[in-house]
Design a protein around this motif. Sequence first.
Motif: not given
Length: 595
Positions: A216-223, A558-572
């Motif tokens: 079983x697997x994906x690129x990142x655990x988050x996916x 990309x859903x493959x490369x997505x990693x939850x950002x640990x520090x957010x600065x984007x207003x949206x």
Amino acid sequence: MDGKRLEYKGEEALKELEKSTVKVDEVQEDILKEILKRNGQTEYLKQFMKGSTDVSTFKRLVPVITYSSICPYIQRIANGEDSSLLSAHPITEMLRSSGTSAGEPKLMPSIAEDLDRRTFVYNLIMPIMNQYIPGLDKGKAMYLYFAKGERSTPSGLPIRPVLTSYYKSKHFKCRSHDPFNDFTSPDQTILCTDSRQSMYCQLLAGLLHRNHVLRLGAVFASAFLRAINFLERNWVHLCNDIRSGQLDPSITDPGCRSAMMELLTSPDPVLADKIEAICSSKSWKGILCQLWPRAKYIEAVVTGSMAQYIPTLEFYSAGKLPLLCTMYASSECYLGVNLKPLCDPADVAYTILPNLGYFEFIPLGNNGSLVEEEEEEEVTRSKMVDLAHVRLGGYYEIVVTTFAGLYRYRIGDVLQVIGYHNKAPQFRFVCRRNVVLSIDTDKTSEEDLHKSVTMAKKLLEPYEALLVEYTSCTDTSTIPGHYVLYWEIVSHRSTMNELTRLETHVLEECCMAVEESLDYVYRRCRTFDRSVGPLEIRVVEPGTFELLMDLCISQGGSINQYKTPRCIKCNSTLDLLNSRVCGSFFSPRDPIWIP
């Protein structure tokens, strides 16, 4: 070097790995000489080396750079100027980084033979695995891979994520002859750019092949966890498809429909009833082992910021499936492999492969900070260390030089040397250097944040609650400013809506536990200088971080490369998080600080 070496598979690939890691210094010098021989007349290198292809001249005169320095050349090529600005070989595509580690997405030049280097790394994985778990060629892999829609530069070069580039290549499409690469997902479902339809079909294919799945697997655990969450919401529809032998009408992508109807050849009510009985259980603890009873492990990146997903993955597998990290790669350059894939995730070490590019290292302090507080663009070239000369236990930032036109480029990853394979150093991934929280003189790295959250979330365990996702920001609207953590919490004994009823003191103690685990400077700023205010945890509604991922994907990620950002600065992004807050908690007292 002989390009044919990159075509090796199986035992031959392992032999090439052994050969190159015995002669690291020699292989690395040959790689750099070849890069300079090819690209010495490029506009970028000529401005520093005046046409020389000498290795010592390169090390003495070519600067260490970040993206801002190379970006103008990349943009000129994207706009139609010749590839010779950076590379003697034609640049065939621009690889788009995810942009979720820190900052905006970047474009990385790539040449045709780069696919050979990436494929060489992929060809190593199963021979390595076969040394530990034999018989993996006797079943299928349910790997959830996702392609991203691409666009073009003004000059017509494709812009796409590095994994989408690989999935569209002949290297990936010709894998059907390799018994170790028998995937449950048809290629059409992987290449479908509608992430929902792709996910639905890949899970359906995995369920149809459930008794043949060994991996079983994906690129990142988050996916991978996103897929489990998707299965929780859609298993009824998937069972209906299996029971009726007909694909859900919401799947409209022609490639997906065609591929899946070849699998849904007839109704299978027995299989549907079995899956329904498993998925309708009150608890999903261990569900992966129930749905795929022959599975031997889960493969996904669980190092660095992905480590916080380990408890959730262990819950869904009841701790019975090892979590494997097999390779270390980036959009800029594929880098190495894990030669002991069954090790504990905390002990993962990546062996940098010296035949993939030329690697140098910036020595860092013991906490991963730059020595002597050097600025980003002011790293002294004389301090750079070659791959063969890093020291055991040392912290470094990796710098790459590639055939495609990146020269002494700082990826931004902090690594620690923890061992050797032959003469090749093995590195632990520590963190991204440029992801930090800071209010005053405090500087909190991604690793420091992860360690403190790991300590604090243990306080939730007596309540059978689990922190499944988090991110952070600095709030300077208050005086003084303070750190804010966004936590998404789920419980395995209560409904999701009851989570907000956790006693206030529990979350306040979590705030304190985070602060007590942060470094001396932070605690001094809080307690003595009073330049940082009490830390705040904002609990968000279930599903918030999935919406955050959706937002990133909608903006081109990309859903493959997505990693939850640990520090957010984007207003949206902050607006989304703040709109989902269901409870806010602050540290009730100062952290301990000893002068």
